[in-house]
Design a protein around this motif. Structure first.
Motif, PDB file in Angstrom:
ATOM      1  N   SER A 104      -7.335  -5.223   0.372  1.00  0.00           N
ATOM      2  CA  SER A 104      -8.507  -5.106  -0.506  1.00  0.00           C
ATOM      3  C   SER A 104      -8.706  -3.643  -0.863  1.00  0.00           C
ATOM      4  O   SER A 104      -8.733  -2.787   0.035  1.00  0.00           O
ATOM      5  CB  SER A 104      -9.763  -5.647   0.186  1.00  0.00           C
ATOM      6  N   ILE A 105      -8.863  -3.372  -2.155  1.00  0.00           N
ATOM      7  CA  ILE A 105      -9.069  -2.001  -2.617  1.00  0.00           C
ATOM      8  C   ILE A 105     -10.333  -1.968  -3.477  1.00  0.00           C
ATOM      9  O   ILE A 105     -10.455  -2.711  -4.462  1.00  0.00           O
ATOM     10  CB  ILE A 105      -7.865  -1.495  -3.442  1.00  0.00           C
ATOM     11  N   HIS A 106     -11.281  -1.149  -3.071  1.00  0.00           N
ATOM     12  CA  HIS A 106     -12.556  -1.018  -3.780  1.00  0.00           C
ATOM     13  C   HIS A 106     -12.672   0.420  -4.270  1.00  0.00           C
ATOM     14  O   HIS A 106     -12.576   1.362  -3.475  1.00  0.00           O
ATOM     15  CB  HIS A 106     -13.721  -1.368  -2.848  1.00  0.00           C
ATOM     16  N   ARG A 107     -12.884   0.570  -5.574  1.00  0.00           N
ATOM     17  CA  ARG A 107     -12.930   1.915  -6.173  1.00  0.00           C
ATOM     18  C   ARG A 107     -14.214   2.122  -6.966  1.00  0.00           C
ATOM     19  O   ARG A 107     -14.835   1.154  -7.442  1.00  0.00           O
ATOM     20  CB  ARG A 107     -11.736   2.132  -7.105  1.00  0.00           C
ATOM     21  N   VAL A 108     -14.585   3.374  -7.123  1.00  0.00           N
ATOM     22  CA  VAL A 108     -15.699   3.739  -7.988  1.00  0.00           C
ATOM     23  C   VAL A 108     -15.255   3.567  -9.437  1.00  0.00           C
ATOM     24  O   VAL A 108     -14.228   4.121  -9.855  1.00  0.00           O
ATOM     25  CB  VAL A 108     -16.137   5.197  -7.736  1.00  0.00           C
TER      26      VAL A 108
ATOM     27  N   LEU B  23       0.826  -1.211   0.000  1.00  0.00           N
ATOM     28  CA  LEU B  23       0.000   0.000   0.000  1.00  0.00           C
ATOM     29  C   LEU B  23       0.858   1.258   0.000  1.00  0.00           C
ATOM     30  O   LEU B  23       0.483   2.281  -0.572  1.00  0.00           O
ATOM     31  CB  LEU B  23      -0.920  -0.013   1.218  1.00  0.00           C
ATOM     32  N   ALA B  24       2.044   1.185   0.605  1.00  0.00           N
ATOM     33  CA  ALA B  24       2.921   2.354   0.685  1.00  0.00           C
ATOM     34  C   ALA B  24       3.370   2.835  -0.689  1.00  0.00           C
ATOM     35  O   ALA B  24       3.739   4.008  -0.856  1.00  0.00           O
ATOM     36  CB  ALA B  24       4.136   2.026   1.552  1.00  0.00           C
ATOM     37  N   ASP B  25       3.336   1.944  -1.668  1.00  0.00           N
ATOM     38  CA  ASP B  25       3.745   2.320  -3.021  1.00  0.00           C
ATOM     39  C   ASP B  25       2.625   3.024  -3.788  1.00  0.00           C
ATOM     40  O   ASP B  25       2.822   3.463  -4.919  1.00  0.00           O
ATOM     41  CB  ASP B  25       4.191   1.081  -3.800  1.00  0.00           C
TER      42      ASP B  25
END
Length: 317
Positions: free
Chosen positions: A242-246, A131-133
């Protein structure tokens, strides 16, 4: 690559793992381990093929770098002695007991031109490092760090024992001055605070709600991050991200779709990664991932939270 002469001061539960990592790394030469217990020092030294000592002062000026894993009350004096002798220091968290002590260690490190790194191990969790990247802009953060009771950690309260991990991560992630703090908590099994909640408000508008407990029936280490048009969940315990995007399309008329990206990382050795980063900063001049200033900032915030928890507990009585 040249080898760095290293030692570990305090080889109890955590320190012995530090010693094992140094002993296994090709660019580290583990000279000695030190512990107040001659038996413990001898046992770890035999396992790691190095000298066993009971007085760390025998090593002053004779090693290049040390890990310090003694009780928190001893962090300042031991780290100060090594820093003043030009030795690079990796000290376990919390950096010291007081902010004034932390500031003094940082001053000495700057004056001597040596590295002071703080052992906020969760920064080296594989999920968080991924995530830091990414360029994230948190608006709201919620974290839960829950654990069953362990008697060995009761020399500090739950804020300095567990919550400080999330405090450090959040301060590094938000990178904005704190505007206000509200906090509450309670003693349950120990003589110190065992469960606590804090609400951190930052000048850039971000808010973080942080909960830590060491009297839980389960273990959980999760952080949820909400940013414009996205929701991110970090599972430190299972190394999941987990990454959830519009999305660009619509799920229903006028309602955008949600796209999801989920990653799980192989079991990794965060302590080994932490020590490798420490040696890389020494040998190659790489940036210090968790600096003494980071440790001081996290400690200052943790102390403010602790003071608020204790003040509110007295009011309720």
């Amino acid at each position: 690559m040249s080898s760095t002469r290293c030692a570990v001061i305090g080889v109890g539960y955590l320190g012995k793992f530090h010693a094992q990592k140094y002993a296994a790394l090709p660019n580290a030469d583990l000279i000695a381990v030190v512990d107040a217990s001659p038996q413990q020092a001898a046992a770890v030294a035999a396992d790691c093929h190095c000298r066993a000592l009971t007085d760390y002062k025998e090593l002053l000026g004779k090693v290049d770098a040390v890990s310090i894993a003694v009780p928190t009350t001893l962090h300042f004096q031991v780290a100060k002695d090594f820093l003043e002798h030009g030795t690079h220091v990796l000290v376990e968290k919390p950096i010291t007991v007081t902010v004034e002590e932390a500031a003094e260690l940082n001053r000495i490190a700057r004056d001597k031109g040596v590295i002071l790194q703080v052992g906020h191990l969760e920064r080296f969790n594989a999920a968080l490092m991924d995530l830091a990247d990414r360029n994230i802009r948190p608006l709201f953060i919620e974290s839960h760090r829950l654990a069953p009771f362990k008697p060995r950690a009761t020399d500090v309260n739950v804020v300095l024992d567990l919550m400080i991990h999330d405090i450090d991560i959040i301060l590094d992630m938000v990178r904005s001055p704190l505007k206000s703090i509200a906090a509450s908590g309670a003693q349950v099994l120990s003589q110190a605070v065992d469960i606590a909640n804090a609400r951190l408000e930052f000048e850039n508008g971000c808010v973080a709600n942080v909960t830590s407990s060491r009297v839980s029936m389960k273990s959980e280490r999760k952080m949820r991050i909400f940013e414009p048009s996205a929701y991110i969940s970090v599972d430190f315990q299972n190394r999941g991200l987990s990454i959830h995007r519009v999305g660009e399309r619509e799920m229903f008329p006028g309602i955008p779709e949600i796209t999801s990206e989920e990653s799980f990382f192989d079991e990794s050795d965060a302590l080994k990664a932490e020590i490798i980063a420490f040696l890389k900063a020494i040998q190659e001049g790489a940036p210090v991932i968790v600096s003494g200033e980071d440790g001081q900032r996290a400690l200052e915030t943790a102390i403010r939270i602790t003071d608020l928890v204790l003040r509110n507990a007295r009011v309720l009585r």
